[in-house]
Design a protein around this motif. Structure first.
Motif, PDB file in Angstrom:
ATOM      1  N   UNK A  57       0.736  -1.373   0.017  1.00 30.74           N
ATOM      2  CA  UNK A  57      -0.043   0.055   0.044  1.00 30.74           C
ATOM      3  C   UNK A  57       0.991   1.316   0.063  1.00 30.74           C
ATOM      4  N   UNK A  58       0.753   2.133  -0.760  1.00 35.15           N
ATOM      5  CA  UNK A  58       1.636   3.232  -0.989  1.00 35.15           C
ATOM      6  C   UNK A  58       1.409   4.342   0.035  1.00 35.15           C
ATOM      7  N   UNK A  59       2.410   5.196   0.465  1.00 36.64           N
ATOM      8  CA  UNK A  59       2.081   6.181   1.001  1.00 36.64           C
ATOM      9  C   UNK A  59       1.075   7.267   0.629  1.00 36.64           C
ATOM     10  N   UNK A  60       0.132   7.577   1.787  1.00 33.13           N
ATOM     11  CA  UNK A  60      -0.829   8.501   1.274  1.00 33.13           C
ATOM     12  C   UNK A  60      -1.947   7.964   0.714  1.00 33.13           C
ATOM     13  N   UNK A  61      -2.222   6.837   0.674  1.00 27.03           N
ATOM     14  CA  UNK A  61      -3.195   6.087  -0.138  1.00 27.03           C
ATOM     15  C   UNK A  61      -4.272   5.904   1.198  1.00 27.03           C
ATOM     16  N   UNK A  62      -5.610   5.934   0.523  1.00 28.47           N
ATOM     17  CA  UNK A  62      -6.875   5.919   1.322  1.00 28.47           C
ATOM     18  C   UNK A  62      -7.618   4.375   0.797  1.00 28.47           C
ATOM     19  N   UNK A  63      -7.665   3.529   1.986  1.00 29.63           N
ATOM     20  CA  UNK A  63      -8.338   2.269   1.378  1.00 29.63           C
ATOM     21  C   UNK A  63      -9.623   2.377   1.586  1.00 29.63           C
ATOM     22  N   UNK A  64     -10.779   2.392   0.585  1.00 29.69           N
ATOM     23  CA  UNK A  64     -11.949   2.637   0.765  1.00 29.69           C
ATOM     24  C   UNK A  64     -12.936   1.226   0.938  1.00 29.69           C
ATOM     25  N   UNK A  65     -12.303   0.500   2.327  1.00 28.91           N
ATOM     26  CA  UNK A  65     -12.703  -0.567   2.642  1.00 28.91           C
ATOM     27  C   UNK A  65     -13.237  -0.250   4.023  1.00 28.91           C
ATOM     28  N   UNK A  66     -14.364  -0.678   4.417  1.00 31.48           N
ATOM     29  CA  UNK A  66     -14.959  -0.369   5.950  1.00 31.48           C
ATOM     30  C   UNK A  66     -14.037  -1.552   6.657  1.00 31.48           C
ATOM     31  N   UNK A  67     -13.275  -1.207   7.681  1.00 26.33           N
ATOM     32  CA  UNK A  67     -12.562  -1.958   8.518  1.00 26.33           C
ATOM     33  C   UNK A  67     -12.979  -1.756   9.980  1.00 26.33           C
ATOM     34  N   UNK A  68     -12.824  -2.930  10.780  1.00 33.63           N
ATOM     35  CA  UNK A  68     -12.859  -2.646  12.140  1.00 33.63           C
ATOM     36  C   UNK A  68     -11.643  -3.002  13.185  1.00 33.63           C
ATOM     37  N   UNK A  69     -10.541  -3.856  12.394  1.00 32.56           N
ATOM     38  CA  UNK A  69      -9.284  -4.142  13.025  1.00 32.56           C
ATOM     39  C   UNK A  69      -8.304  -4.147  12.148  1.00 32.56           C
ATOM     40  N   UNK A  70      -6.916  -3.726  12.363  1.00 37.38           N
ATOM     41  CA  UNK A  70      -5.830  -3.813  11.695  1.00 37.38           C
ATOM     42  C   UNK A  70      -5.280  -5.109  12.435  1.00 37.38           C
ATOM     43  N   UNK A  71      -4.999  -6.380  11.912  1.00 38.09           N
ATOM     44  CA  UNK A  71      -4.372  -7.521  12.848  1.00 38.09           C
ATOM     45  C   UNK A  71      -2.997  -7.506  12.774  1.00 38.09           C
ATOM     46  N   UNK A  72      -2.392  -6.803  11.522  1.00 42.28           N
ATOM     47  CA  UNK A  72      -0.779  -6.989  11.134  1.00 42.28           C
ATOM     48  C   UNK A  72      -0.534  -5.628  10.146  1.00 42.28           C
ATOM     49  N   UNK A  73       0.621  -5.292  10.381  1.00 42.21           N
ATOM     50  CA  UNK A  73       1.032  -4.242   9.362  1.00 42.21           C
ATOM     51  C   UNK A  73       2.558  -4.018   9.496  1.00 42.21           C
ATOM     52  N   UNK A  74       2.953  -3.823   8.209  1.00 40.12           N
ATOM     53  CA  UNK A  74       4.246  -3.026   8.114  1.00 40.12           C
ATOM     54  C   UNK A  74       4.313  -1.892   7.620  1.00 40.12           C
ATOM     55  N   UNK A  75       2.939  -1.143   7.318  1.00 43.15           N
ATOM     56  CA  UNK A  75       2.823   0.102   6.803  1.00 43.15           C
ATOM     57  C   UNK A  75       2.584   0.963   8.165  1.00 43.15           C
ATOM     58  N   UNK A  76       3.216   2.203   8.162  1.00 44.58           N
ATOM     59  CA  UNK A  76       3.015   3.058   9.294  1.00 44.58           C
ATOM     60  C   UNK A  76       2.207   4.271   9.310  1.00 44.58           C
TER      61      UNK A  76
END
Length: 82
Positions: A57-76
């Motif tokens: 996922x690139x810097x400054x991107x907005x994911x247009x998906x409704x989420x309730x939890x981020x379970x893991x990420x290397x993004x910051x």
């Protein structure tokens, strides 16, 4: 904040938020879309209960998906927008 994107079919998608909150991996949130401040991968749970991984996922991107939890990420610098 208001962002308008157009789908391949030409229908407009209106994304706007009244609240923003920094995301902590593992916390459960009221459904919202996700702003990504730093490039990386994100694994999240959607409102429908699906677990999905978004890769590179690139810097400054907005994911247009409704989420309730981020379970893991290397993004910051992720922010949930509601």
């Amino acid at each position: 904040m208001q962002i308008t994107q157009t789908s391949l079919e030409g229908r407009g998608i209106n994304l706007q938020a009244e609240h923003a909150e920094a995301v902590t991996v593992g916390n459960v949130y009221t459904a919202g879309i996700l702003y990504v401040g730093g490039t990386g991968n994100i694994t999240a749970i959607t409102v429908g209960g699906d677990t999905v991984t978004f890769t590179a996922v690139p810097t400054g991107f907005i994911l247009p998906v409704l989420i309730t939890e981020v379970t893991a990420a290397t993004a910051t610098a992720m922010v949930i927008l509601r």
